[in-house]
Design an enzyme around this catalytic site. Structure first.
Site, mmCIF file in Angstrom:
data_model
loop_
_atom_site.group_PDB
_atom_site.id
_atom_site.type_symbol
_atom_site.label_atom_id
_atom_site.label_comp_id
_atom_site.label_asym_id
_atom_site.label_seq_id
_atom_site.Cartn_x
_atom_site.Cartn_y
_atom_site.Cartn_z
ATOM 1 N N SER A 20 0.830 -1.211 0.000
ATOM 2 C CA SER A 20 0.000 0.000 0.000
ATOM 3 C C SER A 20 0.868 1.267 0.000
ATOM 4 C CB SER A 20 -0.899 0.005 1.247
ATOM 5 O OG SER A 20 -1.597 1.230 1.290
ATOM 6 N N SER A 22 -0.597 4.216 0.560
ATOM 7 C CA SER A 22 -1.322 5.222 1.346
ATOM 8 C C SER A 22 -0.548 5.699 2.577
ATOM 9 C CB SER A 22 -2.699 4.678 1.745
ATOM 10 O OG SER A 22 -3.455 4.450 0.582
ATOM 11 N N LYS A 71 -14.511 -2.906 1.047
ATOM 12 C CA LYS A 71 -15.175 -1.636 0.693
ATOM 13 C C LYS A 71 -16.707 -1.712 0.760
ATOM 14 C CE LYS A 71 -11.517 0.479 -1.976
ATOM 15 N NZ LYS A 71 -11.022 0.987 -3.255
ATOM 16 N N ASN A 92 -14.594 3.880 0.910
ATOM 17 C CA ASN A 92 -13.127 3.738 0.999
ATOM 18 C C ASN A 92 -12.536 4.601 2.109
ATOM 19 O OD1 ASN A 92 -13.190 6.336 -0.134
ATOM 20 N ND2 ASN A 92 -11.308 5.985 -1.273
ATOM 21 N N ASP A 107 -12.956 7.512 -4.050
ATOM 22 C CA ASP A 107 -12.360 6.899 -5.248
ATOM 23 C C ASP A 107 -12.933 7.504 -6.529
ATOM 24 O OD1 ASP A 107 -10.598 5.072 -4.099
ATOM 25 O OD2 ASP A 107 -12.091 3.473 -4.012
ATOM 26 N N ALA A 133 -16.045 -5.169 -11.985
ATOM 27 C CA ALA A 133 -17.289 -4.910 -11.254
ATOM 28 C C ALA A 133 -17.023 -4.927 -9.753
ATOM 29 C CB ALA A 133 -18.349 -5.954 -11.615
ATOM 30 N N GLY A 135 -14.866 -2.979 -6.303
ATOM 31 C CA GLY A 135 -15.006 -1.684 -5.626
ATOM 32 C C GLY A 135 -14.647 -0.503 -6.517
HETATM 33 N N1 LIG Z 1 -5.870 4.087 -8.724
HETATM 34 C C1 LIG Z 1 -6.604 4.051 -7.629
HETATM 35 O O1 LIG Z 1 -6.770 5.025 -6.899
HETATM 36 C C2 LIG Z 1 -7.317 2.793 -7.289
HETATM 37 C C3 LIG Z 1 -8.371 2.798 -6.365
HETATM 38 C C4 LIG Z 1 -9.006 1.601 -6.078
HETATM 39 C C5 LIG Z 1 -8.561 0.439 -6.672
HETATM 40 N N2 LIG Z 1 -7.523 0.493 -7.559
HETATM 41 C C6 LIG Z 1 -7.049 -0.709 -8.225
HETATM 42 O O2 LIG Z 1 -8.144 -1.249 -8.928
HETATM 43 C C7 LIG Z 1 -7.997 -2.661 -9.015
HETATM 44 C C8 LIG Z 1 -9.312 -3.302 -8.565
HETATM 45 O O3 LIG Z 1 -9.542 -2.949 -7.212
HETATM 46 P P1 LIG Z 1 -10.954 -3.245 -6.515
HETATM 47 O O4 LIG Z 1 -10.932 -2.554 -5.219
HETATM 48 O O5 LIG Z 1 -12.061 -2.973 -7.470
HETATM 49 O O6 LIG Z 1 -10.815 -4.824 -6.311
HETATM 50 P P2 LIG Z 1 -11.982 -5.906 -6.216
HETATM 51 O O7 LIG Z 1 -13.190 -5.326 -5.596
HETATM 52 O O8 LIG Z 1 -11.358 -7.113 -5.621
HETATM 53 O O9 LIG Z 1 -12.327 -6.215 -7.758
HETATM 54 C C9 LIG Z 1 -11.373 -6.824 -8.594
HETATM 55 C C10 LIG Z 1 -11.884 -6.818 -10.021
HETATM 56 O O10 LIG Z 1 -10.851 -7.351 -10.869
HETATM 57 C C11 LIG Z 1 -11.384 -8.470 -11.589
HETATM 58 N N3 LIG Z 1 -10.330 -9.447 -11.824
HETATM 59 C C12 LIG Z 1 -9.385 -9.862 -10.937
HETATM 60 N N4 LIG Z 1 -8.582 -10.764 -11.536
HETATM 61 C C13 LIG Z 1 -9.015 -10.912 -12.810
HETATM 62 C C14 LIG Z 1 -8.588 -11.699 -13.916
HETATM 63 N N5 LIG Z 1 -7.531 -12.520 -13.828
HETATM 64 N N6 LIG Z 1 -9.257 -11.598 -15.081
HETATM 65 C C15 LIG Z 1 -10.319 -10.765 -15.182
HETATM 66 N N7 LIG Z 1 -10.784 -9.992 -14.169
HETATM 67 C C16 LIG Z 1 -10.130 -10.068 -12.997
HETATM 68 C C17 LIG Z 1 -12.467 -9.005 -10.705
HETATM 69 O O11 LIG Z 1 -13.342 -9.815 -11.450
HETATM 70 P P3 LIG Z 1 -14.231 -10.936 -10.673
HETATM 71 O O12 LIG Z 1 -15.458 -10.222 -10.193
HETATM 72 O O13 LIG Z 1 -14.492 -11.932 -11.735
HETATM 73 O O14 LIG Z 1 -13.377 -11.491 -9.560
HETATM 74 C C18 LIG Z 1 -13.114 -7.683 -10.238
HETATM 75 O O15 LIG Z 1 -13.904 -7.123 -11.258
HETATM 76 C C19 LIG Z 1 -6.784 -3.009 -8.156
HETATM 77 O O16 LIG Z 1 -5.661 -3.128 -9.001
HETATM 78 C C20 LIG Z 1 -6.610 -1.804 -7.272
HETATM 79 O O17 LIG Z 1 -5.264 -1.607 -6.867
HETATM 80 C C21 LIG Z 1 -6.913 1.630 -7.888
#
Ligand SMILES: NC(=O)c1ccc[n+]([C@@H]2O[C@H](COP(=O)([O-])OP(=O)(O)OC[C@H]3O[C@@H](n4cnc5c(N)ncnc54)[C@H](OP(=O)(O)O)[C@@H]3O)[C@@H](O)[C@H]2O)c1
Length: 291
Positions: A20, A22, A71, A92, A107, A133, A135
């Site tokens: 992280s 943060s 989240k 968040n 976010d 789909a 967070g």
């Molecule tokens: N830049 C920023 O400020 C920020 C903020 C928040 C998050 N993020 C990043 O965004 C990403 C997602 O975070 P989140 O909080 O949304 O996580 P999350 O709630 O765990 O969701 C993960 C997402 O990725 C998909 N996924 C994971 N592995 C996959 C694969 N091999 N093939 C296809 N889809 C896959 C999941 O699909 P399924 O539903 O099928 O599991 C789900 O849609 C992370 O990399 C995180 O670091 C960035």
């Protein structure tokens, strides 16, 4: 940074947390403004989330960030949620206001600010394809619809989760924007892809060098903006966009902007954005402006 008897505590709940950024962003900002705050990582497993949420009150913490996988799950343990967090169905940032836990979501606004300020891209009236789909996708899709996009295509590996997000958005926004849910296996064959203006990867795919490129960028019309929420490295998606002369942006700006909003909720002070950016870039081992 000096920690004493009056130091105020904020932190992050999630797991894993080892990478992280943060703590680096927020502690750099506290030092910069001379605030007597400290930001700590708390490895919290799902089975302990209720205890951890209660600890915010019992330990008199100012608040916390909440990350994967909490989240959505944190919401029942809070006293209220802002309209923004309710709209997204995800939190968040938690603030402790005199013993009441308020859930926020920074976010989505972090994404929009990054897209508009760094990407110089106004999503109003644009056709969007969103991969994911979870967070991040919830926050991003909600703010994009609120910003007035023309249409949204959602693709997610697990169809049920994609359906839940589409259902949530239709319930909240009624008919504000047509939403199509496309099966993951059909994502590169769906005709609508040829008409998009903005593609957002809101999955964690791209965090590792061996990750697959999930979309065929040759289908995108010229000028399609490609946004990747992944921020820990320059992803293959961004490289593929650059090879095709498509405008693109990685997720570091979103991370910094969401942190700025959280910081301001906790401290009621204007966050030192540039200092936070430098702290993040230093931690990632980037030169100036690495995404
Ligand atoms: N830049 C920023 O400020 C920020 C903020 C928040 C998050 N993020 C990043 O965004 C990403 C997602 O975070 P989140 O909080 O949304 O996580 P999350 O709630 O765990 O969701 C993960 C997402 O990725 C998909 N996924 C994971 N592995 C996959 C694969 N091999 N093939 C296809 N889809 C896959 C999941 O699909 P399924 O539903 O099928 O599991 C789900 O849609 C992370 O990399 C995180 O670091 C960035």
């Amino acid at each position: 940074m000096k920690i004493g008897g009056k130091t105020k505590i904020v932190g992050i709940f999630g797991y894993p947390l080892a990478h992280s950024l943060s703590p680096h962003l927020h502690n750099a900002a506290f030092v910069e403004l001379g605030l007597d705050f400290v930001y700590l990582p708390f490895w919290v497993e799902s089975k302990n989330l209720d205890l951890a949420a209660r600890a915010i009150k019992s330990l008199n913490m100012v608040g916390v960030n909440v990350t994967i996988p909490h989240k959505k799950e944190i919401i029942p343990y809070l006293d209220e949620a802002t309209p923004e967090a309710r709209m997204m169905g995800a939190v968040n940032t938690v603030s402790n206001r005199k013993g009441r836990l308020i859930g926020h979501n920074t976010d989505g606004q972090g994404f929009i600010d990054s897209l508009k300020e760094e990407g110089k891209f106004d999503p109003r009236g644009k056709r969007v394809m969103l991969l994911g789909a979870g967070g991040a996708a919830r926050a991003i899709s909600s703010v994009l619809i609120r910003e007035g996009i023309a249409s949204l295509i959602i693709v997610n590996r697990t169809q049920r989760r994609g359906e839940e997000l589409a259902h949530h958005l239709k319930r909240i926004f009624k008919n504000m924007c047509p939403i199509d849910l496309v099966e993951f296996s059909k994502r590169n064959f769906y005709g609508g892809v040829r008409e998009i203006n903005l593609f957002v990867n809101a999955t964690s795919v791209g965090m590792h060098a061996e990750d697959d490129l999930l979309i065929n960028l040759d289908l995108f019309p010229p000028g399609t903006f490609v946004y990747d929420v992944v921020y820990n490295r320059r992803t293959e998606l961004l490289e593929a966009a650059e090879e095709r002369d498509l405008p693109c942006l990685g997720g570091l700006g979103m991370l910094i902007h969401q942190a700025v909003f959280s910081f301001e909720i906790w401290t009621h002070r204007k966050a030192p954005l540039q200092k936070m950016r430098e702290a993040a870039e230093k931690e990632l081992g980037m030169g100036k402006r690495g995404t």
